[in-house]
Scaffold this active site. Sequence first.
Site, PDB file in Angstrom:
ATOM      1  N   TYR A   1       0.818  -1.216   0.000  1.00 45.42           N
ATOM      2  CA  TYR A   1       0.000   0.000   0.000  1.00 45.42           C
ATOM      3  C   TYR A   1       0.853   1.269   0.000  1.00 45.42           C
ATOM      4  O   TYR A   1       0.626   2.195  -0.778  1.00 45.42           O
ATOM      5  CB  TYR A   1      -0.946   0.014   1.206  1.00 45.42           C
ATOM      6  CG  TYR A   1      -1.734   1.295   1.313  1.00 45.42           C
ATOM      7  CD1 TYR A   1      -2.915   1.464   0.590  1.00 45.42           C
ATOM      8  CD2 TYR A   1      -1.285   2.356   2.098  1.00 45.42           C
ATOM      9  CE1 TYR A   1      -3.632   2.646   0.661  1.00 45.42           C
ATOM     10  CE2 TYR A   1      -1.991   3.544   2.174  1.00 45.42           C
ATOM     11  CZ  TYR A   1      -3.165   3.676   1.453  1.00 45.42           C
ATOM     12  OH  TYR A   1      -3.858   4.871   1.526  1.00 45.42           O
TER      13      TYR A   1
ATOM     14  N   ASP B   1      -8.346  -3.843  -1.119  1.00 42.93           N
ATOM     15  CA  ASP B   1      -9.507  -3.061  -1.544  1.00 42.93           C
ATOM     16  C   ASP B   1      -9.102  -1.785  -2.267  1.00 42.93           C
ATOM     17  O   ASP B   1      -9.830  -1.289  -3.136  1.00 42.93           O
ATOM     18  CB  ASP B   1     -10.364  -2.709  -0.329  1.00 42.93           C
ATOM     19  CG  ASP B   1      -9.583  -1.948   0.727  1.00 42.93           C
ATOM     20  OD1 ASP B   1      -9.790  -0.738   0.874  1.00 42.93           O
ATOM     21  OD2 ASP B   1      -8.744  -2.570   1.412  1.00 42.93           O
TER      22      ASP B   1
ATOM     23  N   LYS C   1     -11.211  -9.289   5.808  1.00 44.57           N
ATOM     24  CA  LYS C   1     -11.854  -7.994   6.024  1.00 44.57           C
ATOM     25  C   LYS C   1     -12.557  -7.573   4.735  1.00 44.57           C
ATOM     26  O   LYS C   1     -11.916  -7.316   3.723  1.00 44.57           O
ATOM     27  CB  LYS C   1     -10.814  -6.953   6.440  1.00 44.57           C
ATOM     28  CG  LYS C   1     -11.406  -5.582   6.710  1.00 44.57           C
ATOM     29  CD  LYS C   1     -10.299  -4.625   7.081  1.00 44.57           C
ATOM     30  CE  LYS C   1     -10.800  -3.206   7.156  1.00 44.57           C
ATOM     31  NZ  LYS C   1      -9.695  -2.251   7.341  1.00 44.57           N
TER      32      LYS C   1
END
Length: 540
Positions: free
Chosen positions: A268, A303, A375
């Site tokens: 990320y 995500d 998640k």
Amino acid sequence: MNSAMGSKLSLDPAVVRRARRLAERAGAPVVQLARTHTTVSIERATLRLAGVSGADDEGVPWVNRLVDTVAAQVGLEHGVALPVWDVMRSQRFGDLTELAAEAKAGRVGFRLPTGSSAAAARAAARRDVGAGIRQLDGQRRERERRVSQLSEPSRPWVYLIVATGDIYEDIVQAQAAAREGADVVAVIRSTGQSLLDYVPHGATREGFAGTYATQENFRLMREALDEVSQELGRYIRLTNYASGLCMPEIAVLAGLERLDMMLNDSMYGILFRDINPLRTFTDQRFARQVHARAGIVINTGEDNYLTTSDAVEAAHTVTVSQLINEYLAKEAGLEDWQIGLGHAFEIDPDTPDSFRLELAHALLSRELFPDAPLKWMPPTRHMTGDIFHGYLLNGFFNLAGALTGQSILLVGMMTEAAVTPWLSDRDLALRNVKYVLNAAGRLHEDLRPAPDGFIATRARTVLSEAVDLLERICDDSLLTAIAQGTFGLMRRPAEGGKGREGTVTRADGYFNPAVDVLEENDAIQAGGPHAPGSAHQLSP
């Protein structure tokens, strides 16, 4: 966790095994890079374990002052421990913070000790850093005690974000959220903090779209959630972010203050914050070793890829990232129950069969990682500001989570993309979640896609595409894939990005007592399975 669900997608076990072998091959070179480098943040994290805290009158943390002085005088190739504890032993400062103040004033000269002086410095460093490791162990035991004393929420855990910028206002919202049904509270971090090469000190009342991650803010929120946990009779978990240029330090502070989950993704920071890849992978391995020791669950960030890439076309890149994240997590000592891999409900709702596609992708994640606390992230990219459409879309998201047996369900806000949600918005969003889970929470027991139907076929196609991509990554290297924009369409060259100057190749004789203990923890973890939540009593 969900391993008893059984296969619903008719995945070929040989293909799954191949995917994992390829992920290991893709990730192994960056693990080797991490093993042979250190960073300013790893060295600062080590000092924090030894008790260094606070900041000078300019707001610069003492750990930064101390590491910067050591780096300027003798370099960081051998770590800070030998030079620092050599001076502590020979000049007998009261504590490390006093030493840092004298170093800032230019009144301390560091050297790289040898012989008996080096041996004495090593022993002193192991003693002081070991005290910090024991604090991590103690907080892990305290979490286990509280969870056993109170009730453990059933899955999926309802995960809600607060983000006022003011820690004291966050506390009010967090406690209200817990009373309305949230099981996990995430204090979103102030925008841009990941690019600060220091951790702010103290309680903060101003932030930008979030609240600064500081040790005192961690302590205050943990205290508040412990209070409401006792009131409600169930343990409320606390989440923050171990990412950015201070990832190792924030991981240590989280362990010391008993946070329960930390956002910690392998790529990320590289992709979405333009942090140097070598710095990120080096910092991340140490941070994950700390999380493993402290019993913290990590959340990864797949995500985010779907906010910049098409969620259908790029579905296989999510699977590839999950597999690489899993390998890097296990290599660092994390167990299955600690690896909260991410995925999201981000397909354009106007796409034909969009809900069936979402179910295929979510079920694929669930079956590939049956014992991981996945998640599941709500829609953001296609939230338009129409709150009625947004509320409906979040209802479908909640239903997909129930149908596919997700572990952690992040609460979607109908005002996403319109305003910063108010308490009333959170209340309505929690009602949406509670209705769906009450009505359909066990529906995953009844979902059985046709073996050759749309959902199962789509899932197998995504897995096949993921294997093909992993093969190309193994041929070209993970760093090359990142540079080419494979994930999230972000192109990040290996030598670019922020923080590269804070990364140093370890010299022969590099010494870091925290690294030694955490590597020992990895070795024990690799020796056999441990029950979820069990504390590992290692002597530092």
